[in-house]
Scaffold this active site. Structure first.
Site, PDB file in Angstrom:
ATOM      1  N   CYS A  86       0.840  -1.202   0.000  1.00 46.46           N
ATOM      2  CA  CYS A  86       0.000   0.000   0.000  1.00 46.46           C
ATOM      3  C   CYS A  86       0.879   1.257   0.000  1.00 46.46           C
ATOM      4  O   CYS A  86       1.567   1.515  -0.971  1.00 46.46           O
ATOM      5  CB  CYS A  86      -0.970  -0.027   1.177  1.00 46.46           C
ATOM      6  SG  CYS A  86      -2.336   1.151   1.002  1.00 46.46           S
ATOM      7  N   HIS A 176      -3.598  -5.117   0.811  1.00 43.83           N
ATOM      8  CA  HIS A 176      -3.084  -5.563   2.112  1.00 43.83           C
ATOM      9  C   HIS A 176      -3.165  -7.087   2.217  1.00 43.83           C
ATOM     10  O   HIS A 176      -4.234  -7.638   2.482  1.00 43.83           O
ATOM     11  CB  HIS A 176      -3.889  -4.925   3.246  1.00 43.83           C
ATOM     12  CG  HIS A 176      -3.609  -3.476   3.446  1.00 43.83           C
ATOM     13  ND1 HIS A 176      -2.624  -3.017   4.287  1.00 43.83           N
ATOM     14  CD2 HIS A 176      -4.182  -2.369   2.885  1.00 43.83           C
ATOM     15  CE1 HIS A 176      -2.599  -1.690   4.252  1.00 43.83           C
ATOM     16  NE2 HIS A 176      -3.529  -1.273   3.413  1.00 43.83           N
ATOM     17  N   GLU A 178      -1.904  -8.845   4.575  1.00 43.12           N
ATOM     18  CA  GLU A 178      -1.857  -9.254   5.980  1.00 43.12           C
ATOM     19  C   GLU A 178      -3.230  -9.437   6.607  1.00 43.12           C
ATOM     20  O   GLU A 178      -3.355 -10.075   7.661  1.00 43.12           O
ATOM     21  CB  GLU A 178      -1.044  -8.240   6.798  1.00 43.12           C
ATOM     22  CG  GLU A 178      -1.664  -6.869   6.951  1.00 43.12           C
ATOM     23  CD  GLU A 178      -1.318  -5.896   5.838  1.00 43.12           C
ATOM     24  OE1 GLU A 178      -1.326  -4.680   6.085  1.00 43.12           O
ATOM     25  OE2 GLU A 178      -1.034  -6.356   4.707  1.00 43.12           O
ATOM     26  N   SER A 230      -1.886 -11.154  37.773  1.00 42.80           N
ATOM     27  CA  SER A 230      -3.333 -11.000  37.878  1.00 42.80           C
ATOM     28  C   SER A 230      -4.050 -12.339  37.913  1.00 42.80           C
ATOM     29  O   SER A 230      -5.215 -12.411  38.273  1.00 42.80           O
ATOM     30  CB  SER A 230      -3.856 -10.185  36.690  1.00 42.80           C
ATOM     31  OG  SER A 230      -3.730 -10.929  35.486  1.00 42.80           O
ATOM     32  N   GLY A 231      -3.344 -13.401  37.519  1.00 41.09           N
ATOM     33  CA  GLY A 231      -3.978 -14.704  37.418  1.00 41.09           C
ATOM     34  C   GLY A 231      -4.449 -15.008  36.010  1.00 41.09           C
ATOM     35  O   GLY A 231      -4.881 -16.124  35.717  1.00 41.09           O
ATOM     36  N   GLY A 232      -4.351 -14.005  35.118  1.00 37.17           N
ATOM     37  CA  GLY A 232      -4.685 -14.235  33.727  1.00 37.17           C
ATOM     38  C   GLY A 232      -3.539 -14.916  32.998  1.00 37.17           C
ATOM     39  O   GLY A 232      -2.445 -15.087  33.544  1.00 37.17           O
ATOM     40  N   VAL A 233      -3.786 -15.290  31.757  1.00 30.58           N
ATOM     41  CA  VAL A 233      -2.783 -16.002  30.975  1.00 30.58           C
ATOM     42  C   VAL A 233      -1.541 -15.141  30.750  1.00 30.58           C
ATOM     43  O   VAL A 233      -0.409 -15.611  30.894  1.00 30.58           O
ATOM     44  CB  VAL A 233      -3.372 -16.453  29.621  1.00 30.58           C
ATOM     45  CG1 VAL A 233      -2.301 -17.123  28.761  1.00 30.58           C
ATOM     46  CG2 VAL A 233      -4.533 -17.409  29.841  1.00 30.58           C
ATOM     47  N   ASP A 234      -1.729 -13.878  30.418  1.00 36.21           N
ATOM     48  CA  ASP A 234      -0.607 -13.014  30.049  1.00 36.21           C
ATOM     49  C   ASP A 234       0.387 -12.844  31.193  1.00 36.21           C
ATOM     50  O   ASP A 234       1.589 -13.093  31.036  1.00 36.21           O
ATOM     51  CB  ASP A 234      -1.117 -11.641  29.600  1.00 36.21           C
ATOM     52  CG  ASP A 234      -2.146 -11.732  28.498  1.00 36.21           C
ATOM     53  OD1 ASP A 234      -2.175 -12.772  27.809  1.00 36.21           O
ATOM     54  OD2 ASP A 234      -2.927 -10.782  28.333  1.00 36.21           O
ATOM     55  N   SER A 235      -0.103 -12.402  32.343  1.00 36.25           N
ATOM     56  CA  SER A 235       0.811 -12.167  33.464  1.00 36.25           C
ATOM     57  C   SER A 235       1.402 -13.471  33.977  1.00 36.25           C
ATOM     58  O   SER A 235       2.545 -13.506  34.440  1.00 36.25           O
ATOM     59  CB  SER A 235       0.094 -11.425  34.593  1.00 36.25           C
ATOM     60  OG  SER A 235      -0.951 -12.201  35.145  1.00 36.25           O
ATOM     61  N   SER A 236       0.644 -14.566  33.858  1.00 32.99           N
ATOM     62  CA  SER A 236       1.149 -15.863  34.325  1.00 32.99           C
ATOM     63  C   SER A 236       2.294 -16.352  33.452  1.00 32.99           C
ATOM     64  O   SER A 236       3.315 -16.841  33.954  1.00 32.99           O
ATOM     65  CB  SER A 236       0.017 -16.891  34.335  1.00 32.99           C
ATOM     66  OG  SER A 236      -1.023 -16.488  35.198  1.00 32.99           O
TER      67      SER A 236
END
EC number: 6.3.5.2
Length: 520
Positions: A86, A176, A178, A230-236
């Site tokens: 583009c 695009h 992507e 936090s107990g979420g996937v990311d922080s874990s």
């Protein structure tokens, strides 16, 4: 994560497109590592990385504008394969000696390209004479090719929609590849990195893990790290990755800000202490957070207040631990993209996230964010690589600001308790119906609206609860989940019957875009 030690990197020059990160995602899916840099610092990055190929992203500017972005000349002089997408095609054209102009015949959304000549770029995909669907978003067009370039395809408004120089391995495309709306786009990008650039594609989550651990050790040294868990996937996943890198230099802190889901804090503490042997401190800061947020209606101020209070709590806890040098967070690509351009380029800010745009300018700790280059599904793959169970990896995302951004308008303890109960019932109904794994994210929202209802023989005037559920792959785009109406009816009935304070339930059928997944 630095890529200096990775031999096969694709450098993506960011001209400000909201889709730039999707380019990186498609390249990674092809098993090739990529790094995004703003066009302003692309020359230094090129010299540092020594990439095997370069991709020039789209962007909101016009090459006709005075001072419009350009790629550094080293990109075209170094002899590496280059793909312009583009605006990137326009920049390549102009910088290589061609001509581009603003057009009255713009193309936005679904379009079609007609293949005029076979090309290595779409070998095995498209052939001469065929017509294929693509997705476009442009107002400029090429009107004269650079010397040595030839046309491979055209569209309704652009006679040079696909052009290239086969000998120099340089190609420009007006569409695009992507985005999912270009059905063959991912395969076209694979052709570019595998066939044209000659990159084998051996980058995996195992490779990312190794590089991330090395980068964390280099950044942290002998310093102490506290991780916002936090107990979420990311922080874990971030916590496990950092623990692998620096061991007992890490202490995890779970801040109960009074904005968590029902029984969440206790469950997180039990899981991490019993199963992962991570040092974990639980801090009850609910009074501090709710008092500061009470009555605040501006969503940006909510996020920034939460970010500021998080840092205050972490700095207080760091002092108790004898000091900490680093604060670790599970920040992801979409968090950064919606807060500010990931690379510092010209992308438009959508909203700040408490752990990105909501952070105060002055902190006494440096940030460690080992996941900020990953999409959600990549984090889940990394979690699997680190040994997290499938049942945990598949949990729905939960925002750091918690229920604060699912309670538009002023926040009170009463509203939070109402929302907490409604949300728990909604998720319970989803699980009982066997729908949890089919949905990317589901949650309840308590609206700052009260409506008249009738319960028994009495009149009620209570809150409206909105239910939200979306399907997505990476959080960049999302569609609302198409429930059976019987399910919605059953969930609404149970919420109204069991939660005092709600007398009406509605379902959110907004996709992203135009909306965001969260309401605030």
């Amino acid at each position: 994560m630095k890529t200096a030690n990775h031999p096969d990197t694709v450098l993506i020059v960011d001209f400000g497109s909201q889709f730039t990160q999707l380019i990186a995602r498609r390249i990674r899916e092809a098993g090739v590592f990529s790094e995004i840099v703003p066009f302003q610092s692309a020359e230094a990055a090129f010299k540092r990385i020594n990439p095997k190929a370069v991709i020039l992203s789209g962007g909101p500017a016009s090459t006709s504008d005075i001072g419009s972005p350009r790629a550094p000349q080293i990109v075209f002089d170094a002899g590496v394969p280059v793909l312009g997408i583009c605006y990137g095609q326009m920049a390549m054209c102009v910088q290589m000696g061609g001509v581009a102009e603003s057009s009255n015949h713009r193309e936005f959304g679904r379009a079609f390209v007609e293949i005029e000549k076979d090309s290595p770029l779409f070998e095995g995909l498209w052939a001469t004479g065929q017509r294929h669907q693509v997705w476009m978003s442009h107002g400029d067009r090429v009107i004269a090719l650079p010397p040595g370039f030839q046309v491979f395809g055209k569209s309704e408004s652009s006679p040079f929609a696909i052009f290239g120089n086969v000998e120099r391995k340089m190609y420009g495309i007006m569409f695009h590849p992507e985005v999912v709306h270009t059905p063959d786009g991912a395969r076209l990008l694979r052709n570019f990195v595998h066939n044209i650039a000659g990159i084998e594609g051996d980058w995996t989550m195992r490779a990312y893990r190794e590089h991330a651990v090395e980068a964390i050790r280099k950044q942290v040294g002998k310093g102490k790290v506290i991780c916002a868990l936090s107990g979420g996937v990311d922080s874990s996943v971030a916590a496990l990755l950092i623990h692998e890198a620096v061991g007992d230099q890490l202490t995890c802190i779970l801040v109960d800000h009074g904005l968590m889901r029902k029984d969440e804090a206790a469950g997180v503490v039990a899981m991490f202490r019993q199963h992962y042997n991570l040092p974990l401190i639980l801090v009850d800061a609910s009074e501090k957070f709710i008092s500061a947020l009470e009555g605040e209606v501006d969503p940006e101020k909510k996020r920034k207040t939460i970010g500021r209070l998080f840092i205050e709590v972490f700095e207080e806890e760091a002092k108790k631990l004898g000091g900490a040098d680093f604060l670790a967070q599970g920040t992801l690509y979409p968090d950064v993209i919606e807060s500010v351009s990931f690379t510092g380029g010209p992308s438009v800010t959508i909203k700040s996230h408490h752990n990105v745009g909501g952070l105060p300018e002055r902190m006494n700790m440096q940030l460690v964010e080992p996941l900020r280059e990953l999409f959600k599904d990549e984090v889940r793959a990394l979690g699997k690589e680190l040994g997290l169970p499938e049942s945990f990896i598949g949990r729905h995302p939960f925002p750091g600001p918690g229920l604060a951004i699912r309670c538009p308008g002023g926040i009170t303890r009463e509203k939070l308790e109402i929302l907490r109960e409604a949300d728990a019932i909604y998720l319970d109904e989803i699980r009982k119906a066997g729908l949890y794994d089919a949905i990317w994210q589901a949650f309840a929202v308590l609206l700052p609206v009260q409506t008249v209802g009738v319960m028994g023989d009495g009149r009620t005037y209570e809150f409206v609860c909105a239910l939200r559920a979306v399907t997505s792959v990476d959080g960049m785009t999302a569609d609302f989940y198409h429930y059976d109406m019987a399910f919605l009816g059953a969930a609404a009935t149970r919420i109204i019957n069991e939660v005092r304070g709600i007398n009406r339930v509605v379902y959110d059928v907004t996709s992203k875009p135009p909306g965001t997944i969260e309401w605030e």
